[in-house]
Design a protein around this motif. Structure first.
Motif, mmCIF file in Angstrom:
data_model
loop_
_atom_site.group_PDB
_atom_site.id
_atom_site.type_symbol
_atom_site.label_atom_id
_atom_site.label_comp_id
_atom_site.label_asym_id
_atom_site.label_seq_id
_atom_site.Cartn_x
_atom_site.Cartn_y
_atom_site.Cartn_z
ATOM 1 N N GLY A 8 40.952 47.229 35.333
ATOM 2 C CA GLY A 8 40.707 46.298 36.433
ATOM 3 C C GLY A 8 41.430 46.693 37.707
ATOM 4 N N GLN A 9 42.675 47.101 37.590
ATOM 5 C CA GLN A 9 43.438 47.523 38.764
ATOM 6 C C GLN A 9 42.829 48.771 39.391
ATOM 7 O OE1 GLN A 9 47.482 47.925 37.381
ATOM 8 N NE2 GLN A 9 47.873 45.731 37.500
ATOM 9 N N ASN A 10 42.445 49.717 38.543
ATOM 10 C CA ASN A 10 41.827 50.935 39.065
ATOM 11 C C ASN A 10 40.477 50.646 39.699
ATOM 12 O OD1 ASN A 10 43.851 52.812 38.567
ATOM 13 N ND2 ASN A 10 43.156 53.192 36.486
ATOM 14 N N LEU A 11 39.689 49.785 39.085
ATOM 15 C CA LEU A 11 38.397 49.419 39.656
ATOM 16 C C LEU A 11 38.595 48.844 41.059
ATOM 17 C CD1 LEU A 11 35.364 48.934 39.656
ATOM 18 C CD2 LEU A 11 35.787 46.799 38.417
ATOM 19 N N ARG A 33 28.225 39.772 40.804
ATOM 20 C CA ARG A 33 29.518 39.828 41.474
ATOM 21 C C ARG A 33 30.622 39.201 40.626
ATOM 22 N NH1 ARG A 33 32.979 36.710 43.288
ATOM 23 N NH2 ARG A 33 31.633 34.903 43.156
ATOM 24 N N THR A 34 30.308 38.129 39.919
ATOM 25 C CA THR A 34 31.339 37.487 39.106
ATOM 26 C C THR A 34 31.763 38.359 37.927
ATOM 27 O OG1 THR A 34 29.687 36.245 37.834
ATOM 28 C CG2 THR A 34 30.667 35.141 39.750
ATOM 29 N N TYR A 35 30.859 39.238 37.475
ATOM 30 C CA TYR A 35 31.230 40.166 36.397
ATOM 31 C C TYR A 35 32.229 41.189 36.924
ATOM 32 C CZ TYR A 35 31.051 43.132 32.325
ATOM 33 O OH TYR A 35 31.402 43.849 31.215
ATOM 34 N N VAL A 36 31.953 41.748 38.098
ATOM 35 C CA VAL A 36 32.878 42.707 38.718
ATOM 36 C C VAL A 36 34.229 42.047 38.939
ATOM 37 C CG1 VAL A 36 33.322 44.121 40.770
ATOM 38 C CG2 VAL A 36 31.022 44.059 39.780
ATOM 39 N N SER A 37 34.217 40.825 39.429
ATOM 40 C CA SER A 37 35.454 40.076 39.623
ATOM 41 C C SER A 37 36.201 39.898 38.308
ATOM 42 C CB SER A 37 35.142 38.706 40.235
ATOM 43 O OG SER A 37 36.285 37.895 40.261
ATOM 44 N N GLY A 38 35.482 39.581 37.254
ATOM 45 C CA GLY A 38 36.099 39.385 35.943
ATOM 46 C C GLY A 38 36.744 40.649 35.405
ATOM 47 N N VAL A 39 36.119 41.795 35.650
ATOM 48 C CA VAL A 39 36.719 43.064 35.220
ATOM 49 C C VAL A 39 38.005 43.305 36.005
ATOM 50 C CG1 VAL A 39 36.434 45.568 35.094
ATOM 51 C CG2 VAL A 39 34.514 44.069 34.500
ATOM 52 N N GLU A 40 37.948 43.097 37.304
ATOM 53 C CA GLU A 40 39.134 43.312 38.142
ATOM 54 C C GLU A 40 40.283 42.374 37.770
ATOM 55 O OE1 GLU A 40 38.288 43.258 42.319
ATOM 56 O OE2 GLU A 40 37.081 45.082 42.210
ATOM 57 N N ARG A 41 39.954 41.155 37.334
ATOM 58 C CA ARG A 41 40.987 40.166 37.001
ATOM 59 C C ARG A 41 41.410 40.211 35.539
ATOM 60 N NH1 ARG A 41 39.150 35.177 37.189
ATOM 61 N NH2 ARG A 41 36.989 35.804 37.293
ATOM 62 N N ASP A 42 40.880 41.150 34.774
ATOM 63 C CA ASP A 42 41.265 41.322 33.372
ATOM 64 C C ASP A 42 40.799 40.165 32.485
ATOM 65 O OD1 ASP A 42 42.519 42.277 31.043
ATOM 66 O OD2 ASP A 42 44.473 41.526 31.610
ATOM 67 N N VAL A 43 39.662 39.565 32.830
ATOM 68 C CA VAL A 43 39.105 38.522 31.962
ATOM 69 C C VAL A 43 37.799 38.981 31.309
ATOM 70 C CG1 VAL A 43 40.190 36.604 33.182
ATOM 71 C CG2 VAL A 43 37.900 37.337 33.853
ATOM 72 N N ARG A 44 37.308 40.152 31.720
ATOM 73 C CA ARG A 44 36.122 40.750 31.105
ATOM 74 C C ARG A 44 36.521 42.062 30.451
ATOM 75 N NH1 ARG A 44 31.114 38.166 30.773
ATOM 76 N NH2 ARG A 44 30.913 36.804 32.544
ATOM 77 N N ASN A 45 35.862 42.376 29.368
ATOM 78 C CA ASN A 45 36.121 43.619 28.646
ATOM 79 C C ASN A 45 34.863 44.483 28.761
ATOM 80 O OD1 ASN A 45 37.369 45.460 27.022
ATOM 81 N ND2 ASN A 45 36.911 44.397 25.115
#
Length: 74
Positions: A8-11, A33-45
């Motif tokens: 997420g941090q690297n993304l 957009r909410t999926y990208v946000s979720g990856v960046e915030r470490d709530v999506r795998n």
């Protein structure tokens, strides 16, 4: 560091370096957009296929999402 947080941090870092918003990146990848946000915030795998989709418009190989930035401990 946990791998999902590192991804997420690297993304976020690569996205900002490319000058893209979350919405712009999502559009380029065919994701929401909410999926990208979720990856960046470490709530999506994200799957490997999703990492591949995210990497393409950023111009980085997918494995770079899993490598700590220079000067940061593993």
């Amino acid at each position: 560091m946990e791998i999902r947080r590192l991804v997420g941090q690297n993304l976020k870092r690569f996205r900002e370096q490319a000058g893209l918003s979350q919405e712009g990146l999502a559009f380029e990848c065919g994701l929401h957009r909410t999926y990208v946000s979720g990856v960046e915030r470490d709530v999506r795998n994200p799957t490997i296929k999703v990492l591949e989709k995210l990497a393409e418009p950023l111009g980085v190989p997918p494995w770079r999402f899993m490598v700590p930035p220079e000067g940061q401990p593993n």
